[in-house]
Design an enzyme around this catalytic site. Structure first.
Site, PDB file in Angstrom:
ATOM      1  N   ASP A 396      -6.120   2.077   6.234  1.00  0.00           N
ATOM      2  CA  ASP A 396      -5.432   3.098   5.451  1.00  0.00           C
ATOM      3  C   ASP A 396      -4.035   3.281   6.042  1.00  0.00           C
ATOM      4  O   ASP A 396      -3.751   2.819   7.150  1.00  0.00           O
ATOM      5  CB  ASP A 396      -6.227   4.400   5.519  1.00  0.00           C
ATOM      6  N   THR A 398      -1.753   6.548   5.547  1.00  0.00           N
ATOM      7  CA  THR A 398      -1.477   7.917   5.961  1.00  0.00           C
ATOM      8  C   THR A 398      -2.530   8.408   6.943  1.00  0.00           C
ATOM      9  O   THR A 398      -3.722   8.413   6.651  1.00  0.00           O
ATOM     10  CB  THR A 398      -1.441   8.840   4.731  1.00  0.00           C
ATOM     11  N   ASP A 810      -0.486   5.469  -1.736  1.00  0.00           N
ATOM     12  CA  ASP A 810       0.937   5.796  -1.890  1.00  0.00           C
ATOM     13  C   ASP A 810       1.631   4.870  -2.874  1.00  0.00           C
ATOM     14  O   ASP A 810       1.083   3.844  -3.298  1.00  0.00           O
ATOM     15  CB  ASP A 810       1.641   5.713  -0.533  1.00  0.00           C
ATOM     16  N   GLY A 876       5.410 -16.236   6.074  1.00  0.00           N
ATOM     17  CA  GLY A 876       4.309 -16.373   5.132  1.00  0.00           C
ATOM     18  C   GLY A 876       4.532 -15.528   3.899  1.00  0.00           C
ATOM     19  O   GLY A 876       5.610 -14.974   3.672  1.00  0.00           O
ATOM     20  N   LEU A 879       1.383 -10.264  -0.247  1.00  0.00           N
ATOM     21  CA  LEU A 879       1.069  -9.828  -1.606  1.00  0.00           C
ATOM     22  C   LEU A 879       1.040  -8.305  -1.661  1.00  0.00           C
ATOM     23  O   LEU A 879       0.376  -7.659  -0.853  1.00  0.00           O
ATOM     24  CB  LEU A 879      -0.286 -10.385  -2.041  1.00  0.00           C
ATOM     25  N   THR A 885      -3.324  -3.070 -11.486  1.00  0.00           N
ATOM     26  CA  THR A 885      -3.493  -4.526 -11.447  1.00  0.00           C
ATOM     27  C   THR A 885      -4.697  -4.904 -10.589  1.00  0.00           C
ATOM     28  O   THR A 885      -5.434  -5.841 -10.911  1.00  0.00           O
ATOM     29  CB  THR A 885      -2.221  -5.183 -10.889  1.00  0.00           C
ATOM     30  N   ASP A 942     -11.500   7.424   2.727  1.00  0.00           N
ATOM     31  CA  ASP A 942     -11.731   6.146   3.406  1.00  0.00           C
ATOM     32  C   ASP A 942     -13.199   5.934   3.754  1.00  0.00           C
ATOM     33  O   ASP A 942     -13.550   4.885   4.298  1.00  0.00           O
ATOM     34  CB  ASP A 942     -10.900   6.074   4.698  1.00  0.00           C
TER      35      ASP A 942
END
Length: 1251
Positions: A396, A398, A810, A876, A879, A885, A942
């Site tokens: 995570d 935050t 976020d 590298g 993503l 998406t 989480d």
């Protein structure tokens, strides 16, 4: 007839219980309802597993779930069969009894500890119908009275509070770990507040849902005697285990008791996870079983052939038994003789070793947080070795990578930005001052109050272990707020430009929303509640009325450039000219006096508000309330029906609170419905994610289209700017309702609140109907700085071969900026962005990105990859994918493409992801790739991710303890991950893997000695040693050294592991414990057993030595070989190792010598009297032992030292190449500017990113 009716009512009551629960006072005269109450469970709890009668059968049943225990019980029983008896039956019972007893003692001790806790809780006193009773005597329908600081014994519906506002405060630390106070409200519609509550006055009927484990959900209604139904919700329920705070007396009626309470339904005990090593061990145990069967079959076949070919024997042979049947009997005899091939004590040894490993992890000072007085918590006791095999880390953002200590950094109101530049300069300096003072004062034992006095900028106020950053107000915003002191706004006095009344009303509503749109609990122990100033209320209303009238006629367009406030529009000038004539000399004097009063008020703000304490459920809420307080818009008091707020220039105002629409992950916003204290109009104030609020903003009317469009455009620019700086953004909006519109919505809302079925869906729909056509007021930017050493930790983990993913809710720009700051994203990395509007577009984009990555990989040279991979900074692909998406990418049709793309990427950042999506991502990688995953987080969102991962780590931060309570390990800082994984994880895996291999080695080695002897005794199942030594050899003589080895051995020093993280990757790529290592260990054991048996055999060839005399040097040599084998394998030898080795050897020699001297008939049919003393007095005995030991251990010694030399040579080469590459980079970069999360003026693509 009566009993039949009674049984019928009981049956119908049970059928009713399956649908819903009815609660009435326990003293009800309704016989049917009284019988129904008796069907509910009592409040007595029992978390123990056993009782005095059930312990023995139940514990044995549980232990029989282990195949090894069943196997050894079967062998012990088999040895009582005379035909296949191998040695004394009583001796065969010793190992299994010992193992079962040790495990049983451990289980009964754990259960006794649970019993003591249950007994203590059940005997706690509470006032049931105003009589002191034990908790175990409380039942559903009882009235319970509690006082301040008392613990709630059962789930109760709040009926009365001594607070005249009908509220009480509870602390839920015992339930979810949160120390912030929560507010609970008395059920509405009960005219019981302000007078003493009596149970006789309660005649209502409660109907609610059946017990569920959801802590935040409670559905039902209360039906009064008048027939009116009032909806019940979670804010009316007091949960078991919570503590009453700041309230003198509360009274409630019990609705759930005992094991039906939400706390007990969530108490599932420690979670059990099977480690990968344990799964591998089970497979190897099966291979040991196969080896055992092969050896026993060989002996059985050999014995049958031996009997068949035996002619004229010189000793007695059973002629009546056929060779085939005799071979069958020998098969089972050999199963008993060779039983130690299955390591019965291995499972117990593994548990002991893991406890020892956890002890040293728990007491590591490097994992201790002195500031929070917090050390690592090991909540899962059986997966320590998995820490050394992690390949994917999901984090995570935050509170995990950042501090989660929010500071109000910037804001935009009416399309005008207020940068708070002075606040930005002081922020980082003050936070470092805070850390320094905390450490210094902790060491010097100085009180936290002194820290506030010493801090030179007065920007850090200590409050326990937290600090509050004092906001420095923006000068431009302060000057505009001062205009509120005038009954008529004089627009020409603002030095930076004219301010319209519409802009001023936006500013007022903005800060009012910050102050009241929350669930913050306000406490002020030394101040009495403030009352609104009624003397000047009419004047204030008149002023706001003039604001409203003027604002409805005239609009002032915000400046095109928010940093240039000197330009004013022609419309503003005309407005100023029209209003200028309205001011006479008395108005001017009154306005000047008001400005002076506001100056004094803001200057003394720290003194005025120092006693107000805000208990917020999240750091974001606290930061916004403190920001409003810095601008004299202070939340003074909160009740269930109203809020007391100070507004600049207006004094204290009581704001009627009509409804709170709490935040949820679906709406991504929260709202409050209030009645404006000045205009009397119903107003909705909303705050939430910008992606949601911007879509809900109203479509302006034609005459206001220009101004609203400009506000929206400027606000969006500021939002994008804040996101690029790494700030957390929230949008603030409002909506004014007509009375008729409000009445229509209120009717639907009350219906949704009183509904039991589909209540959440109805409330969600009601909130969404209200939160439309919002007026955008502005936005806020809150900074959440990185934790210390986060960039270094991530870089170290990447060098260790661990792929780091960031899963956050976020904005995309914020997550990217933080990724740059924490060195997850470097300047030479190529960023891939996936933002799609449809599923088809997502499929096409994934294919396109896959081709792009493949082309990019082909262009990278092998030399660059080899050299830079040692630094973990090889160029590298990164993503970045948003939540919408990601939702399509996780669907079955696109899952494989998404997985293939992410495998080729160096890291992945998932933005705007929900808790469910986080867990789905972790599960996808874990199941499809078959890799070891670790998830780390600090909040309730989480929890699902932490539970799905192979190893879940919770960070005890600012968002409560839900993540910690659901985790396997709990730490206080992200930086502790590096040592936990690279050092302790590496050690635990290496120690345990080598210990298991060692156990298998010593068992196979010793069993083969017995097997080789069968070739010289007609495969009869005879042994060359007495049965006591045979049993104790693996159970006692060689059992303790492996435990010390598994707890204390260090194959590599901690400093080396931290300096060279590549060793972590090398460990789990070479895999200490893999199938080929198992077979290599078995072959080595076969070799050593051959040497250990045949060296004495050839030494005694042709002599008349007896079988026990022949076995004496074999046993002694085997013991010394096994102990010295461990010395060769150990990388660390301490005085503890040496002491244990000496004691193990001494115990063997002491036992066999005493056995040889004292025991005559202890091991029939053989007689061990004098055998060992005679053998140990002869030089040949020692020559045989020395020669056997040297020949057996020479290959192992040579191989171990060659491997160690090669590893050291490789480490030195990697260290040299890394130093050379660092030197090259440092000389090629020159003097470049650095970039951090709070510096938006520099582009990360052209500079090195530092934290």
């Amino acid at each position: 007839m009566y009993s039949f009716e009674r049984l019928f009512r009981l049956h119908s009551g049970k059928e009713h219980l399956r649908k819903k629960r009815i609660v009435v006072p326990h003293s009800t005269e309704d016989e049917e309802l009284s019988e129904l109450l008796k069907l509910y469970k009592g409040n007595k709890i029992r978390t123990t597993k056993y009782s005095l009668l059930s312990f023995l059968p139940k514990n044995l049943f549980e232990q029989l779930h282990r195949f090894a225990n069943v196997y050894f019980i079967f062998l012990a029983a088999l040895n009582f069969v005379p035909v296949v008896e191998a040695f004394q039956p009583e001796i065969s019972l010793i190992p299994i009894i010992l193992v079962l007893s040790v495990t049983a003692v451990k289980d009964i001790w754990e259960d006794y500890c649970r019993f003591k806790v249950d007994h203590l809780i059940n005997r706690l006193l509470t006032q049931k119908t105003y009589v002191d009773k034990c908790w175990m005597d409380v039942r559903v329908g009882d009235f319970v009275r509690l006082s301040c600081n008392e613990i709630i014994p059962a789930d109760m519906l709040l009926l009365y509070s001594s607070d005249p506002r009908g509220v009480c405060y509870i602390e839920t630390a015992n339930l979810d770990g949160e120390t912030n106070l929560k507010q609970r409200e008395v059920v509405s519609g009960l005219p019981l507040q302000g007078v003493e509550f009596t149970p006789e006055s309660f005649c209502s009927r409660i109907e609610c849902e059946n017990p569920k484990n959801d802590l935040s959900r409670f559905r039902g209604y209360i039906e009064h005697s008048s027939g009116v139904r009032i909806g019940l919700q979670s804010s009316n329920l007091l949960l078991r285990s919570c503590t009453i705070r700041n309230t003198e007396t509360v009274i409630g009626i019990v609705v759930y008791a005992g094991h039906e309470t939400k706390a007990m339904m969530n108490n599932s005990g420690p979670r059990y996870k099977r480690s990968q090593l344990e799964k591998r061990l089970n497979m190897d145990i099966l291979w040991c079983v196969v080896l055992l069967i092969i050896m026993c079959l060989s002996a059985a076949i050999g014995h049958g052939l031996w009997l068949k070919n035996l002619n004229d024997p010189v000793f007695q042979v059973d002629d009546e038994t056929s060779p085939a049947l005799a071979g069958f009997y020998v098969f089972w005899t050999m199963i008993i003789v060779l039983q130690v091939l299955i390591p019965i004590s291995l499972y117990v040894s593994i548990e002991v070793v893991k406890l020892g490993q956890i002890y040293f992890i728990h007491n590591d000072l490097a994992l201790y947080n002195e500031q929070l007085d917090s050390r690592i918590q090991c909540r899962a006791l059986n997966i320590t070795e998995d820490l050394g095999q992690i390949q994917y880390l999901f984090s995570d953002k935050t509170g995990t990578l950042t501090e989660n200590k929010m500071v109000f950094r910037r804001c935009s109101i009416y399309g005008v930005e207020y940068p708070h530049e002075e606040n930005g300069k002081n922020q980082y300096y003050c936070s470092y001052i805070h850390q320094y003072l905390c450490v210094c004062f902790t060491k010097l034992r100085i009180s936290s109050s002194l820290c506030s006095l010493i801090c030179p900028l007065h920007c850090v106020h200590m409050n326990g272990n937290q600090y509050v950053f004092t906001l420095v107000p923006d000068p431009q915003l302060v000057r505009k707020l001062k205009l509120l002191c005038s009954p008529v706004v004089h627009l020409s006095d603002c030095s930076s430009g004219n301010t319209s009344t519409l802009e001023l009303s936006y500013i007022t509503d903005f800060f009012l929303a910050l102050a009241i749109c929350n669930t913050v609990v306000v406490s002020s122990p030394s101040q009495s509640p403030h009352e609104p100033s009624s003397g000047s209320l009419e004047e204030i209303k008149q002023m706001f009325q003039r604001f409203k009238e003027t604002g409805s006629l005239t609009f002032s367009t915000p400046p095109k450039n928010s940093t240039d406030r000197s330009d004013t529009g022609q419309e503003s000038k005309r407005e100023a000219a029209s209003l200028k004539g309205e001011l006479d000399s008395s108005d001017r004097r009154e306005r000047e006096d008001g400005v002076e009063n506001l100056n004094r008020e803001m200057d003394s703000d720290g003194d005025t508000h120092s006693e107000l304490l805000y208990e917020a459920e999240s750091p974001d809420e606290a930061a916004l309330v403190h920001a409003a307080q810095a601008y004299c818009c202070t939340l003074r008091c909160r009740t269930a029906e109203s809020l007391l707020v100070d507004l600049p220039g207006l004094g204290s105002l009581a704001v009627p609170l009509l409804h709170i629409l709490p935040f949820d992950s679906n709406r991504k916003r929260m709202s409050v419905v209030v009645r404006h204290p000045l205009t009397g109009q119903v107003v909705v104030y909303t705050k939430g994610a910008d992606s949601v609020i911007m879509d809900l903003a109203e479509t302006p009317k034609e005459h206001a289209q220009e101004i609203y469009s400009h506000i929206r455009e400027q606000t969006q620019k500021h939002l994008d700017s804040y996101a690029r700086e790494g700030l957390r953004t929230l949008c603030i909006a409002k909506k004014c309702l007509d009375e008729e519109e409000y009445d229509v919505w209120l009717k639907d809302q009350l219906l949704a609140e009183s509904s039991i079925e589909n209540r959440e869906e109805l409330l969600l729909a009601s909130a969404e109907r209200l939160e439309t056509n919002l007026t955008l007021l502005g936005t806020t930017g809150i900074v959440d700085r990185l934790q210390e050493e986060v960039p270094e930790t991530i870089e170290t983990l990447q060098r260790a071969g661990i792929k780091v993913w960031v899963l956050t809710g976020d904005k995309q720009e914020t997550a990217i900026n933080i990724a740059y700051a924490c060195k997850l994203l470097h300047a030479n990395d190529q960023l891939l962005t996936a933002n799609c509007g449809s599923k088809n577009a997502c499929a096409a984009l994934l294919e396109e990105l896959k081709l792009e990555v493949q082309c990019g990989e082909g262009s990278m040279t092998d030399l660059t990859a080899r050299v830079e991979s040692s630094l973990g900074s090889v160029a590298g692909f990164i993503l970045v994918i948003d939540g919408r998406t990601l939702n399509w990418a996780l669907q079955e049709e696109l899952k494989s493409n998404f997985l293939e793309l992410t495998c080729r990427c160096k890291a992945v950042i998932c933005c705007r992801s929900t808790p469910l999506q986080k867990s789905q991502v972790v599960q996808l990688i874990r199941d499809q790739l078959g890799v070891m995953t670790l998830a780390v987080g600090d909040g309730a969102n989480d929890v699902s991710m932490i539970q799905v991962a192979d190893v879940g780590i919770g960070i005890s931060g600012q968002e409560g303890m839900q993540a910690v309570m659901s985790s396997d390990f709990a730490i206080s800082r992200f930086k502790h991950l590096s040592k936990l994984l690279l050092v302790h994880g590496h050690w635990c895996y290496s120690r345990l893997a080598n210990m298991i291999l060692y156990f298998i080695y010593k068992n196979v080695m010793y069993v083969n000695l017995l097997f080789w002897y069968q070739f010289f005794c007609g495969f009869s199942g005879s042994v060359m040693t007495n049965s006591w030594v045979l049993i104790f050899f693996n159970l006692i003589f060689t059992s303790i050294p492996p435990l010390i080895y598994g707890i204390l051995d260090q194959d590599t020093p901690a400093d080396t592991l931290m300096e060279q993280p590549e060793l972590y990757q090398a460990a789990h790529t070479s895999k200490v414990y893999v199938p080929n290592m198992f077979w290599i260990t078995v072959l080595d054991a076969f070799y050593q057993s051959l040497v250990c048996f045949f060296v004495p055999y050839f030494a005694f060839a042709g002599s008349d030595v007896g079988e026990l005399s022949f076995g004496s040097p074999i046993n002694t040599s085997a013991l010394l070989i096994i102990l010295l084998h461990q010395v060769i394998e150990s990388k660390t030898l301490t005085w503890i190792h040496i002491l244990v080795l000496v004691l193990s050897g001494s115990s063997y020699f002491g036992f066999v010598l005493l056995f040889s001297v004292l025991c005559v008939t202890c091991s029939p049919p053989t007689n061990p009297l004098g055998v060992e003393t005679l053998q140990m007095s002869q030089p040949l005995f020692y020559i045989i032992c020395i020669l056997t030991i040297v020949m057996a251990l020479l290959p192992r010694y040579t191989q171990t030292h060659i491997l160690a030399y090669n590893q050291m040579d490789r480490m030195n080469a990697e260290k040299y190449s890394r130093r050379m590459l660092c030197w090259t980079r440092s000389h090629s970069r020159g003097n470049r500017l650095s970039v951090c999360a709070d510096n938006a003026g520099l582009e990360p693509s052209v500079a090195e990113v530092v934290s």
